[in-house]
Design an enzyme around this catalytic site. Structure first.
Site, PDB file in Angstrom:
ATOM      1  N   ARG A 199       0.792  -1.248  -0.010  1.00 34.33           N
ATOM      2  CA  ARG A 199      -0.007   0.036  -0.110  1.00 34.33           C
ATOM      3  C   ARG A 199       0.950   1.256   0.149  1.00 34.33           C
ATOM      4  O   ARG A 199       0.711   2.098  -0.567  1.00 34.33           O
ATOM      5  CB  ARG A 199      -0.857   0.045   1.295  1.00 34.33           C
ATOM      6  CG  ARG A 199      -1.872  -0.909   1.204  1.00 34.33           C
ATOM      7  CD  ARG A 199      -2.624  -1.146   2.509  1.00 34.33           C
ATOM      8  NE  ARG A 199      -3.978  -1.972   2.115  1.00 34.33           N
ATOM      9  CZ  ARG A 199      -4.776  -2.425   3.309  1.00 34.33           C
ATOM     10  NH1 ARG A 199      -4.752  -1.798   4.396  1.00 34.33           N
ATOM     11  NH2 ARG A 199      -5.601  -3.285   2.825  1.00 34.33           N
TER      12      ARG A 199
ATOM     13  N   LEU B 127      -8.411  -6.375  11.363  1.00 35.57           N
ATOM     14  CA  LEU B 127      -9.626  -7.283  12.203  1.00 35.57           C
ATOM     15  C   LEU B 127      -8.788  -8.280  13.004  1.00 35.57           C
ATOM     16  O   LEU B 127      -9.289  -8.512  14.232  1.00 35.57           O
ATOM     17  CB  LEU B 127     -10.305  -7.726  11.082  1.00 35.57           C
ATOM     18  CG  LEU B 127     -10.950  -6.886  10.173  1.00 35.57           C
ATOM     19  CD1 LEU B 127     -11.884  -7.539   9.201  1.00 35.57           C
ATOM     20  CD2 LEU B 127     -11.701  -5.754  10.907  1.00 35.57           C
TER      21      LEU B 127
END
Lengths: 249, 668, 231
Positions: free
Chosen positions: B338, B470
């Site tokens: 990213r 998560l």
């Protein structure tokens, strides 16, 4: 674009509310509906008028917090969208837009467009879970295969965001779509089947206690549901409840 | 003297957590009933921690500012959750997940914490399935996995593009069950506005009831912050509107150090900013980069023509397009991590090749994929010489089956059909790796104050891998905090109920009240939103994807000016003892105005480039990040002093790597 | 577990009873229509025998009590549901665009049902009451049996224009009630399947159209034929 905004203003749960009319101008069609409200509110603050109170958070259609009844429809005229995903290009320059809170006895108004949807939480608390404690020693996740069709149907039901559009839009303010979505999700999965009877009895009981209306199968809820939850779930709950009522001891 | 003791247990890496768990003191069931715990925030970390602690028998109070715990922003996570299950038999293991996470974080995280995360990851999946989380499955009925950026195995479990939602609703249901049992008292529409420290220990909070405006006192033997990240300091981010740093910042002001605040993750594929009134940015899942190709025009004149609407992207021939990621990183191409993808987009746009009105967007193009899929499908169907239209139709169908919901979302927002014209994307602030400093037990520098999930700094170093947020939230809440918070509480079994009638509570409440009255009495002319927007612009331009010493110094000065202006010119209507969302917002923005300065200071102090932190002075000739392990392999933990973020004191926790070798990341 | 909660007092139970009684009443409509067809063919003998059979045969008498019970239960339950539905939204919307998401008949079941109930009371007063308790002239059939001449009473009634018009309007109301009600009953009883529900809906809609048109055709036919005979 310019709009005339008729918005419901109400100071508190017990106070009388009414429509106030404001003008907004220079709205771009790329703005979301809530960004238009932001512009209105900034304008009101400068004019020493208290801004319109409304619920909102994620602004990408998943948290379920935004809850406006726009021109007679929950989340406005768009389909498959929440208010935050509704864009001003859906309206025509010069339109008059009427904004109200989601109305139901079980969703008392807190202020302006903000309502209390605690009744939904209480329905889940009545049984919208599998009774399993946190443990590092549970069966392996792949120990029980689940038919893909059931897993997918459970997922579809589980995508409910709890926004309350179904209640707001239902002419009877019924919470059947919301309640049945959770009942369905868990009853479709082997993990949830074990306590399915008790769950459906308890959740319906709580739903009734909260003062929601009855389902008359108009189907309006599934049309307005931003996540497209099907009323097949309501039928499933009717089925589960009937068999639970007959077979329970 | 530095308070930074990471409390990492002895032993080999793989044994630390097991040994630690077997040795920690326990609290008997009868004693647990006498102990109160406050959990602030009800996202993945908060809901799971509150539910798990309540199941153990503690009295839990759970706070969230939303109307229901189910609305916490964890719900918006799309892609998936990693776990070292090795269901795909592709060579995954606990160590490999640990290694990928350390490497992905550019070697700026703590080995022991990350290994524990990898260890408990498998249990998370078991736990969630048992709760009825409907993960995606294969036709055989077993769980499906997908692959994510930066790794070579398929270990990501998912539920379409709504994994965060499904996991949060699982944790919310566990929490709801405890609420029904009376084990958890749920206080929704409540915001923590002050931490209460008694005798050096965290003993409660002051919370504002957002409906009545009342300031409430809540005491407990331990306070757990699960309040998420602070990406909204940039004003525009993929965070929810309400996401804020206030709880963490109040804790910081009361002694909790904040670590690596400059480590922010800029996600490369978001829908670009369209106008000044934009309030938030929407993420398009990273999975799109599997089949989409990123490009800008090769010639600046073409880019200009497109910006002015004189030319359409589809008019541009292949040789006039610059697939810059494929050009710069032939090995990884469009699938670089990213941070790398984001910086490359910025570099092209800064050079004048941006393609939307604002000049800050690049294309994500599916036409090659459509063609490829279409040709394949035609072959499968036995069509010998398919027409171009036929190929397109077949290809679009396959793209729809893979990414249909994302394409739909894009079209809803932009009113453009991504099957016909390439998507426009641009990087946006997404996640903050930095956060409250915690030790191995997730306890902050204030005894009895814990931080879980994105709120802490612990596991992702300088860059987080996809589908790991998560995992961390649930690992902390379900499987770490129940043990480590219990350890701390074992010394509190005879303490008895904490009184809220103490000078410390008095002081905290009046601090909060005075601050709010200050906003109301400022009688300025400018709405809160304006200051937030201005702060965002400073942060984005100087402390965003690329930073340099000069810009950061300027940003610090600008923020201080803006902060002064805020206190003298902010306009908040209404009263303190009533519902007043503008007043709440003012409090949050005030804290962002302090945090922003600290972030710039941290970025200034870290004279290297690593992960999401890219200092322009520290790059190679090819424009790649240059990390300096000999000088900066430490956690920068900042202590708040002298009531001024500018006077914050830096403490260093040296990072030691005994199990991995520090390498330069290369994606060429 | 409390049995009454599941099968009597809950909101779902009340809907089950609506669906069950509604479907039972649908089946009665079919029988009733078949019995009325002689009115169209002018077969007085057959009609009057049917009326006699329906009022005297023991099994039919037993079923008729079930029918009366269903009518009463369907009506009272329906009114109670409508009342609680109204109570579920205390403040009305200023603007409510109901047609955007639901059919007209589904939104007006209570009104349509009330109209049907009013019709039913008048209808029963005109014929059922007369047949049971009124003074309907009798005559002797060829077989020597004594029959009440309900046929002539019916024909005379429908030759009054206002009565025929009221009857036709009521049948339209009933038709709309069934348009939604028939398939809705299946949904309420939990029968919803992607494969079969569309078929149920087609049957329900056909049923509502056929039943209402067939019933309405009787007064129209009788009225028109009386006008023709005057000419």
């Amino acid at each position: 674009m310019n709009f005339t905004i008729n918005v419901w203003r109400q100071n508190g749960p017990k106070e009388r509310g009414g429509i106030a009319t404001y003008k907004v101008s220079n709205i771009s069609d790329d703005m979301s509906f809530l960004e238009m409200i932001d512009v209105l509110n900034e304008q009101l603050i400068i004019q020493d008028i208290e801004p319109v109170v409304f619920d909102h958070d994620c602004r990408e259609g998943i948290c379920g917090m935004c809850s406006m009844f726009i021109n007679g429809e929950a989340h406005g005229p768009g389909r498959g969208v929440t208010t935050c995903q509704l864009h001003m290009r859906e309206f025509k320059d010069g339109d008059t837009i009427t904004i109200e809170p989601f109305r139901a006895k079980a969703f008392p108004i807190i202020k302006d467009l903000m309502v209390d949807r605690g009744s939904f939480d209480r329905i889940i608390q009545a049984g919208g879970y599998v009774s399993v404690n946190t443990s590092g020693n549970l069966p392996d996740a792949n120990a029980t295969p689940i038919e893909k069709q059931d897993a997918d149907a459970a997922f579809d039901a589980a995508t409910c965001i709890g926004c309350g559009a179904c209640v707001a839009t239902c002419k009877n303010a019924s919470a059947m779509l919301f309640t049945s979505a959770k009942v369905s999700q868990l009853s479709l999965l082997p993990q949830g089947k074990i306590e399915a009877s008790e769950r459906v009895m308890n959740m319906v009981k709580q739903m009734d206690l909260e003062g929601f209306g009855n389902c008359t199968n108009t189907g309006a809820c599934e049309v307005e549901c931003p996540k497209g939850i099907s009323i097949e779930n309501i039928a499933r709950m009717n089925r589960e409840y009937l068999s639970a009522s007959i077979t329970s001891k | 003297m530095s308070k930074l003791n990471s409390n990492i247990p002895e032993g080999s890496l793989a044994e630390k957590w097991t040994k630690h768990k077997s040795k920690i003191p326990l609290v008997s069931p009868a004693n647990k009933r006498q102990i109160d715990v406050i959990v602030v925030g009800t996202g993945l970390a908060g809901s799971s921690a509150a539910a798990s602690l309540a199941e153990l028998g503690y009295n839990v109070k759970a706070f969230c500012f939303q109307d229901s715990p189910r609305r916490a922003h964890s719900i918006a996570a799309q892609g998936g959750i990693n776990a070292a299950k090795n269901y795909q038999n592709d060579g995954d293991s606990t160590f490999r997940l640990f290694y990928d996470t350390i490497k992905g974080g550019d070697y700026r995280s703590r080995e022991a914490n990350v290994h524990r995360l990898a260890e408990v990851s498998a249990s998370i999946i078991d736990q969630c399935v048992a709760q009825g989380v409907p993960f995606a499955r294969e036709y055989g009925g077993l769980l499906d996995n997908r692959s994510f950026g930066g790794v070579q195995v398929s270990r990501t479990f998912y539920a379409k593009g709504q994994t965060g939602q499904q996991l949060l609703l699982g944790a919310y249901s566990a929490l709801s069950r405890q609420v029904a049992k009376g084990r958890v008292e749920l206080l929704s529409r409540h915001e923590m506005v002050e931490l209460v420290v008694v005798d050096g220990k965290s003993r409660g909070i002051i919370a504002r009831n957002l409906v009545t405006g009342e300031l409430e006192r809540h005491s407990a033997h331990a306070v757990i912050l699960c309040t998420g990240g602070y990406g909204n300091v940039f004003y525009l981010s993929t965070n929810a509107m309400g996401s804020n740093v206030t709880a963490a910042w109040k804790a910081h002001r009361k002694g909790a150090y904040i670590a690596n605040p400059c480590f922010t993750q800029i996600h490369p594929t978001c829908i670009p900013v369209s106008g000044d009134s934009q309030s938030k940015l929407t993420l398009m899942s990273e999975s799109l980069r599997n089949d989409g190709r990123i490009w800008v025009p090769k010639n600046a004149e073409d880019a200009l023509a497109i910006r002015e609407g004189k030319m359409k992207p589809t008019d541009l021939s292949e040789e006039n397009r610059d697939y810059y990621l494929e050009r710069r990183y032939p090995a990884f191409g469009n699938l670089v991590p990213r941070d790398v993808a984001s910086r490359a987009a910025k570099e092209r746009c800064d050079a004048g090749f941006g393609i939307n009105k604002t000049g800050e967007a690049v294309y994500l193009d599916f036409s090659s994929a459509i063609k490829r899929f279409g040709t394949e499908a035609a072959h499968v169907k036995g069509i010998k010489t398919p027409s171009e239209d036929e190929i397109k139709r077949l290809g679009e169908k396959i793209v729809e089956s893979k990414y249909g919901n994302l394409f739909q979302m894009y079209e809803k927002i932009t009113a453009q059909n991504p099957y016909k014209t390439p998507m426009m994307i641009y990087p946006a602030v997404h996640y903050t790796m930095g956060g409250v400093w915690v030790d191995y037990n997730l306890m902050t520098t204030v005894p009895g104050l814990f931080a879980l999930g994105e709120a802490n700094f612990s596991d992702h170093g300088a860059n987080r891998l996809g589908a790991s947020a998560l995992m961390q939230g649930l690992a902390d809440g379900y499987f770490v905090a129940p043990y480590t918070v219990g350890t701390y509480l074992s010394q509190d079994i005879t303490t008895g109920k904490i009184s809220t009638d103490s000078p410390e509570f008095d002081e905290a409440e009046s601090t909060a009240r005075n601050r709010m009255e200050g906003f109301l009495n400022s009688k300025g002319n400018t709405p809160v939103e304006v200051f937030h927007r201005d702060l965002g612009k400073i942060m984005w331009s100087q402390c965003g994807m690329a930073r340099n010493s000069e810009g950061l110094k300027k940003a610090i000065a600008d923020i201080r000016i803006l902060r002064d202006k805020f206190y003298s010119d902010v306009k908040v209507l209404g009263k303190i003892d009533e519902m007043n969302p503008e007043l709440d917002k003012a409090g949050r923005v005030a804290d962002f105005l302090e945090l922003g300065e600290l972030m710039c200071m941290d970025a200034l102090a870290r004279e290297e480039s690593c992960g999401g932190h890219f200092r322009e002075e520290f790059q190679s000739k090819e424009g790649e990040a240059v990390r300096k392990d000999d000088e900066f392999a430490f956690v920068a933990a900042w202590e708040f002093t002298e009531n001024d973020p500018g006077k914050s004191k830096l403490h260093k926790e040296e990072l030691t790597f005994e199990n991995v070798e520090l390498n330069t990341r290369s994606y060429k | 577990m409390d049995l009454s909660a599941g099968l009597i007092r809950s909101s779902l139970a009340r809907k089950y009873w609506m669906a069950l009684t509604g479907l039972f009443l649908c089946s009665f409509l079919v029988v009733h229509l078949l019995g009325n067809l002689p009115l169209l063919t002018g077969n007085k003998e057959m009609f009057n025998s049917y009326a006699h059979f329906m009022t005297t045969f023991p099994l039919i008498k037993m079923v008729s009590y079930l029918l009366y019970g269903s009518i009463v239960l369907h009506s009272i339950d329906g009114l109670l549901l409508a009342r609680s539905n109204k109570a579920a939204r205390e403040t009305r919307y200023v603007k409510y665009n109901g047609k955007a998401n639901a059919s007209w008949s589904s939104r007006n079941m209570a009104i349509l049902g009330t109209l049907t109930l009013v019709f039913l009371i008048i209808h029963m007063k005109s014929f059922w009451y007369e047949m049971h308790f009124g003074n309907i002239p009798t005559y002797l059939t060829n077989d020597g049996a004594e029959l009440k001449d309900l046929y002539s009473i019916t024909v005379a009634a429908f030759q009054q224009p206002w009565y025929a018009v009221f009857y036709v309007i009521s049948m339209m109301g009933l038709g709309f009630h069934l348009w939604h009600g028939f398939s809705s009953s299946f949904q309420t009883l939990g029968i919803n399947h992607p494969k079969y529900t569309p078929i149920i809906e087609i049957i329900g809609k056909s049923f509502s159209v056929i039943i209402s048109l067939a019933f309405a055709s009787i007064p129209i036919y009788l009225l028109l034929s009386s006008i023709n005979s005057i000419d």
